[in-house]
Write a protein that holds these residues in place. Structure first.
Motif, PDB file in Angstrom:
ATOM      1  N   THR A 109       5.728   2.996   1.699  1.00 48.71           N
ATOM      2  CA  THR A 109       6.181   1.787   1.002  1.00 48.71           C
ATOM      3  C   THR A 109       5.940   0.542   1.850  1.00 48.71           C
ATOM      4  OG1 THR A 109       7.881   3.050  -0.179  1.00 48.71           O
ATOM      5  CG2 THR A 109       8.139   0.665  -0.114  1.00 48.71           C
ATOM      6  N   ASN A 110       6.248   0.623   3.141  1.00 49.48           N
ATOM      7  CA  ASN A 110       5.989  -0.517   4.025  1.00 49.48           C
ATOM      8  C   ASN A 110       4.493  -0.786   4.145  1.00 49.48           C
ATOM      9  OD1 ASN A 110       8.696  -0.908   4.540  1.00 49.48           O
ATOM     10  ND2 ASN A 110       8.710   0.430   6.320  1.00 49.48           N
TER      11      ASN A 110
ATOM     12  N   CYS B 261      13.664  13.492   4.895  1.00 49.33           N
ATOM     13  CA  CYS B 261      12.366  13.702   4.237  1.00 49.33           C
ATOM     14  C   CYS B 261      11.572  12.408   4.235  1.00 49.33           C
ATOM     15  CB  CYS B 261      12.549  14.199   2.807  1.00 49.33           C
ATOM     16  SG  CYS B 261      13.318  12.992   1.708  1.00 49.33           S
ATOM     17  N   GLY B 262      10.277  12.547   4.022  1.00 50.55           N
ATOM     18  CA  GLY B 262       9.409  11.401   3.838  1.00 50.55           C
ATOM     19  C   GLY B 262       9.221  11.118   2.361  1.00 50.55           C
ATOM     20  N   GLU B 263       8.299  10.213   2.059  1.00 56.82           N
ATOM     21  CA  GLU B 263       7.999   9.885   0.661  1.00 56.82           C
ATOM     22  C   GLU B 263       6.940  10.878   0.176  1.00 56.82           C
ATOM     23  OE1 GLU B 263       8.884   5.137   0.544  1.00 56.82           O
ATOM     24  OE2 GLU B 263       7.060   5.780   1.541  1.00 56.82           O
TER      25      GLU B 263
ATOM     26  N   PHE C 256       5.470   6.338  -8.987  1.00 55.40           N
ATOM     27  CA  PHE C 256       6.636   5.612  -9.495  1.00 55.40           C
ATOM     28  C   PHE C 256       6.537   4.108  -9.239  1.00 55.40           C
ATOM     29  CE2 PHE C 256       8.061   9.917  -8.423  1.00 55.40           C
ATOM     30  CZ  PHE C 256       8.595  10.317  -9.643  1.00 55.40           C
ATOM     31  N   TRP C 257       5.515   3.665  -8.528  1.00 54.62           N
ATOM     32  CA  TRP C 257       5.390   2.257  -8.200  1.00 54.62           C
ATOM     33  C   TRP C 257       4.801   1.460  -9.368  1.00 54.62           C
ATOM     34  CZ3 TRP C 257       2.776   2.485  -2.677  1.00 54.62           C
ATOM     35  CH2 TRP C 257       3.662   3.125  -1.784  1.00 54.62           C
ATOM     36  N   ASP C 258       4.876   0.125  -9.236  1.00 54.02           N
ATOM     37  CA  ASP C 258       4.322  -0.796 -10.233  1.00 54.02           C
ATOM     38  C   ASP C 258       2.802  -0.842 -10.075  1.00 54.02           C
ATOM     39  OD1 ASP C 258       3.549  -2.880 -11.855  1.00 54.02           O
ATOM     40  OD2 ASP C 258       5.185  -4.210 -11.245  1.00 54.02           O
ATOM     41  N   LYS C 259       2.082  -0.289 -11.043  1.00 57.67           N
ATOM     42  CA  LYS C 259       0.610  -0.206 -10.945  1.00 57.67           C
ATOM     43  C   LYS C 259      -0.071  -1.571 -11.058  1.00 57.67           C
ATOM     44  CE  LYS C 259       0.399   4.523 -12.716  1.00 57.67           C
ATOM     45  NZ  LYS C 259       1.865   4.706 -12.638  1.00 57.67           N
ATOM     46  N   SER C 260       0.673  -2.582 -11.524  1.00 57.45           N
ATOM     47  CA  SER C 260       0.079  -3.917 -11.595  1.00 57.45           C
ATOM     48  C   SER C 260       0.062  -4.595 -10.232  1.00 57.45           C
ATOM     49  CB  SER C 260       0.855  -4.785 -12.591  1.00 57.45           C
ATOM     50  OG  SER C 260       2.153  -5.069 -12.103  1.00 57.45           O
ATOM     51  N   LYS C 261       0.770  -4.008  -9.257  1.00 58.01           N
ATOM     52  CA  LYS C 261       0.859  -4.618  -7.935  1.00 58.01           C
ATOM     53  C   LYS C 261       0.126  -3.832  -6.853  1.00 58.01           C
ATOM     54  CE  LYS C 261       5.271  -6.848  -8.971  1.00 58.01           C
ATOM     55  NZ  LYS C 261       6.697  -6.972  -8.594  1.00 58.01           N
ATOM     56  N   ILE C 262      -0.049  -2.551  -7.065  1.00 54.76           N
ATOM     57  CA  ILE C 262      -0.738  -1.727  -6.070  1.00 54.76           C
ATOM     58  C   ILE C 262      -1.553  -0.658  -6.773  1.00 54.76           C
ATOM     59  CG2 ILE C 262       1.009   0.069  -5.718  1.00 54.76           C
ATOM     60  CD1 ILE C 262      -0.724  -1.814  -2.870  1.00 54.76           C
ATOM     61  N   CYS C 263      -2.709  -0.373  -6.214  1.00 57.20           N
ATOM     62  CA  CYS C 263      -3.599   0.633  -6.779  1.00 57.20           C
ATOM     63  C   CYS C 263      -3.876   1.687  -5.712  1.00 57.20           C
ATOM     64  CB  CYS C 263      -4.903  -0.027  -7.241  1.00 57.20           C
ATOM     65  SG  CYS C 263      -6.128   1.131  -7.910  1.00 57.20           S
ATOM     66  N   TYR C 264      -4.126   2.916  -6.122  1.00 54.62           N
ATOM     67  CA  TYR C 264      -4.490   3.952  -5.149  1.00 54.62           C
ATOM     68  C   TYR C 264      -5.591   4.839  -5.715  1.00 54.62           C
ATOM     69  CZ  TYR C 264      -1.656   7.338  -7.802  1.00 54.62           C
ATOM     70  OH  TYR C 264      -1.139   8.154  -8.776  1.00 54.62           O
ATOM     71  N   LYS C 265      -6.436   5.333  -4.800  1.00 52.83           N
ATOM     72  CA  LYS C 265      -7.531   6.214  -5.163  1.00 52.83           C
ATOM     73  C   LYS C 265      -7.545   7.412  -4.224  1.00 52.83           C
ATOM     74  CE  LYS C 265      -9.150   3.696  -8.493  1.00 52.83           C
ATOM     75  NZ  LYS C 265      -9.211   4.189  -9.895  1.00 52.83           N
ATOM     76  N   PRO C 266      -7.880   8.577  -4.744  1.00 52.53           N
ATOM     77  CA  PRO C 266      -7.949   9.762  -3.876  1.00 52.53           C
ATOM     78  C   PRO C 266      -9.144   9.674  -2.931  1.00 52.53           C
ATOM     79  CG  PRO C 266      -8.752  10.292  -6.065  1.00 52.53           C
ATOM     80  CD  PRO C 266      -8.198   8.900  -6.153  1.00 52.53           C
ATOM     81  N   LEU C 267      -9.053  10.395  -1.846  1.00 48.63           N
ATOM     82  CA  LEU C 267     -10.151  10.469  -0.888  1.00 48.63           C
ATOM     83  C   LEU C 267     -11.115  11.582  -1.288  1.00 48.63           C
ATOM     84  CD1 LEU C 267      -8.150  10.161   2.462  1.00 48.63           C
ATOM     85  CD2 LEU C 267      -9.135   8.328   1.063  1.00 48.63           C
ATOM     86  N   TYR C 268     -12.365  11.388  -0.905  1.00 50.52           N
ATOM     87  CA  TYR C 268     -13.361  12.437  -1.115  1.00 50.52           C
ATOM     88  C   TYR C 268     -14.201  12.583   0.157  1.00 50.52           C
ATOM     89  CZ  TYR C 268     -17.071  15.287  -2.975  1.00 50.52           C
ATOM     90  OH  TYR C 268     -17.969  16.313  -3.188  1.00 50.52           O
ATOM     91  N   PRO C 269     -14.323  13.800   0.686  1.00 52.84           N
ATOM     92  CA  PRO C 269     -13.689  15.039   0.216  1.00 52.84           C
ATOM     93  C   PRO C 269     -12.167  14.935   0.267  1.00 52.84           C
ATOM     94  CG  PRO C 269     -15.407  15.496   1.839  1.00 52.84           C
ATOM     95  CD  PRO C 269     -15.168  14.018   1.866  1.00 52.84           C
ATOM     96  N   GLU C 270     -11.517  15.644  -0.630  1.00 52.08           N
ATOM     97  CA  GLU C 270     -10.062  15.599  -0.750  1.00 52.08           C
ATOM     98  C   GLU C 270      -9.386  16.126   0.518  1.00 52.08           C
ATOM     99  OE1 GLU C 270      -7.321  16.637  -4.480  1.00 52.08           O
ATOM    100  OE2 GLU C 270      -7.929  18.454  -3.406  1.00 52.08           O
TER     101      GLU C 270
ATOM    102  N   ILE D 166       0.176   9.478   2.079  1.00 54.21           N
ATOM    103  CA  ILE D 166       0.390  10.607   1.184  1.00 54.21           C
ATOM    104  C   ILE D 166       0.813  10.059  -0.178  1.00 54.21           C
ATOM    105  CG2 ILE D 166       1.940  12.549   0.714  1.00 54.21           C
ATOM    106  CD1 ILE D 166      -0.160  13.283   2.688  1.00 54.21           C
ATOM    107  N   GLU D 167       0.263  10.624  -1.238  1.00 53.40           N
ATOM    108  CA  GLU D 167       0.500  10.109  -2.590  1.00 53.40           C
ATOM    109  C   GLU D 167       1.990  10.033  -2.919  1.00 53.40           C
ATOM    110  OE1 GLU D 167      -1.109  10.985  -7.124  1.00 53.40           O
ATOM    111  OE2 GLU D 167      -1.603  12.346  -5.484  1.00 53.40           O
ATOM    112  N   GLY D 168       2.720  11.109  -2.671  1.00 55.54           N
ATOM    113  CA  GLY D 168       4.174  11.137  -2.757  1.00 55.54           C
ATOM    114  C   GLY D 168       4.798  10.367  -3.897  1.00 55.54           C
ATOM    115  N   ALA D 169       5.476   9.263  -3.562  1.00 60.81           N
ATOM    116  CA  ALA D 169       6.225   8.481  -4.547  1.00 60.81           C
ATOM    117  C   ALA D 169       5.388   7.418  -5.240  1.00 60.81           C
ATOM    118  CB  ALA D 169       7.423   7.815  -3.859  1.00 60.81           C
ATOM    119  N   ILE D 170       4.113   7.301  -4.889  1.00 62.41           N
ATOM    120  CA  ILE D 170       3.287   6.219  -5.436  1.00 62.41           C
ATOM    121  C   ILE D 170       3.256   6.191  -6.972  1.00 62.41           C
ATOM    122  CG2 ILE D 170       0.947   5.239  -5.515  1.00 62.41           C
ATOM    123  CD1 ILE D 170       0.509   6.298  -2.711  1.00 62.41           C
TER     124      ILE D 170
END
Length: 295
Positions: free
Chosen positions: A225-226, A97-99, A247-261, A241-245
């Motif tokens: 992750t890489n 499986c992937g993340e 569970f990550w440390d939010k102080s080190k990496i940030c993510y935002k959804p795409l629009y259009p989704e 893909i959002e997947g396992a994100i």
């Protein structure tokens, strides 16, 4: 003659009273009396000699008690043996499986299966769908959790009801981190890190539209992750893909959804007409049962 009625009969024998037996069985006295009368009618004999203070067995009743006790003991023994046989199933079920968010669903399947078959062990290989399919084709992996779009014409599969969402990774102090979502125009001039899978690149190309032709792609990746490590070191913005994100440390990496989704689905797949171990065969049957799939 029903098994349930034999249990009723033995309860009356033990209690020597229809009233007390009905209380033990949590049914009404008239219901119990009716069941016993129907049993006597079915067998064509009297099972009880009804005395003033208690119910005694006739000769026929004594014979039925002996046989009923033997039948119930045999059924109990058979049930125990079946449970023991289930517990004896062992071996390894291998997954690829992937993340992905749907890994949570897979873990739920494995948890309930492990409770039923505690001797079974599991091997989890993490890679993209193309790599997992290659391992499945070579017999190295039994079951793949594959992100669509993916060619599954050679496989049996179950599509999972999980939405896999595309997001963009960035450092927490980046200007894009202040946005609620990110558009193709926001990314058009930025260094990008994107998936190496051709089918997924085509999905992203469709989302970027005309911007994709001139996109500054500095890295290809197969695992989010890489890609995140490259983002942390300022090498670009990663589409993953959002997947396992979560569970990550939010102080080190940030993510935002795409629009259009952009979203995708996953399938739990295994090679068609492939001979599997008993453990893997039972796992597939277990998942189908959980999902109400009869075939």
């Amino acid at each position: 003659m029903e098994f349930r009625v034999l249990q009723y009969f033995l309860a009356v024998v033990r209690e020597e009273s229809i009233t007390r037996a009905a209380e033990v069985l949590h049914i009404t006295q008239p219901t119990l009396s009716r069941q016993l009368a129907q049993l006597e009618e079915e067998l064509g004999v009297n099972l009880f000699s009804r005395e003033k203070r208690k119910i005694a067995l006739t000769n026929e009743g004594v014979l039925l008690r002996r046989r009923a006790e033997e039948i119930i003991e045999l059924i109990d023994k058979t049930e125990r043996e079946l449970l023991e046989e289930e517990a004896l199933i062992d071996g390894v079920v291998s997954f690829g499986c992937g993340e992905l968010a749907s890994v949570q669903v897979l873990s739920d399947f494995i948890k309930s299966f492990h409770q039923k078959y505690p001797r079974v062990r599991y091997d989890l290989y993490t890679a993209n769908a193309d790599q997992i399919k290659d391992r499945m084709d070579r017999g190295l992996t039994d079951i793949g959790l594959l992100l669509e779009p993916v060619n599954i014409e050679k496989y049996d599969y179950i599509r999972l009801n999980v939405k896999e969402r595309w997001v963009v990774l960035m450092p927490p102090d980046d200007e894009l981190a202040k946005k609620d979502y990110v558009t193709a125009e926001d990314l058009k001039n930025l260094p990008m890190i994107i998936t190496r899978r051709t089918s997924l690149r085509n999905e992203l190309a469709s989302w970027f539209g005309d911007y994709f032709k001139s996109l500054n792609i500095v890295f290809s990746h197969s695992m989010s992750t890489n890609a995140a490590i490259m983002v942390r070191n300022g090498l670009g913005y990663a589409l993953v893909i959002e997947g396992a994100i979560p569970f990550w440390d939010k102080s080190k990496i940030c993510y935002k959804p795409l629009y259009p989704e952009i979203t995708a689905t996953t399938v739990l797949a295994w090679k068609r007409q492939q001979p599997f171990s008993l453990a893997t065969t039972e796992f597939i049957r277990h998942v189908k049962c959980l999902l109400g799939i009869n075939k």
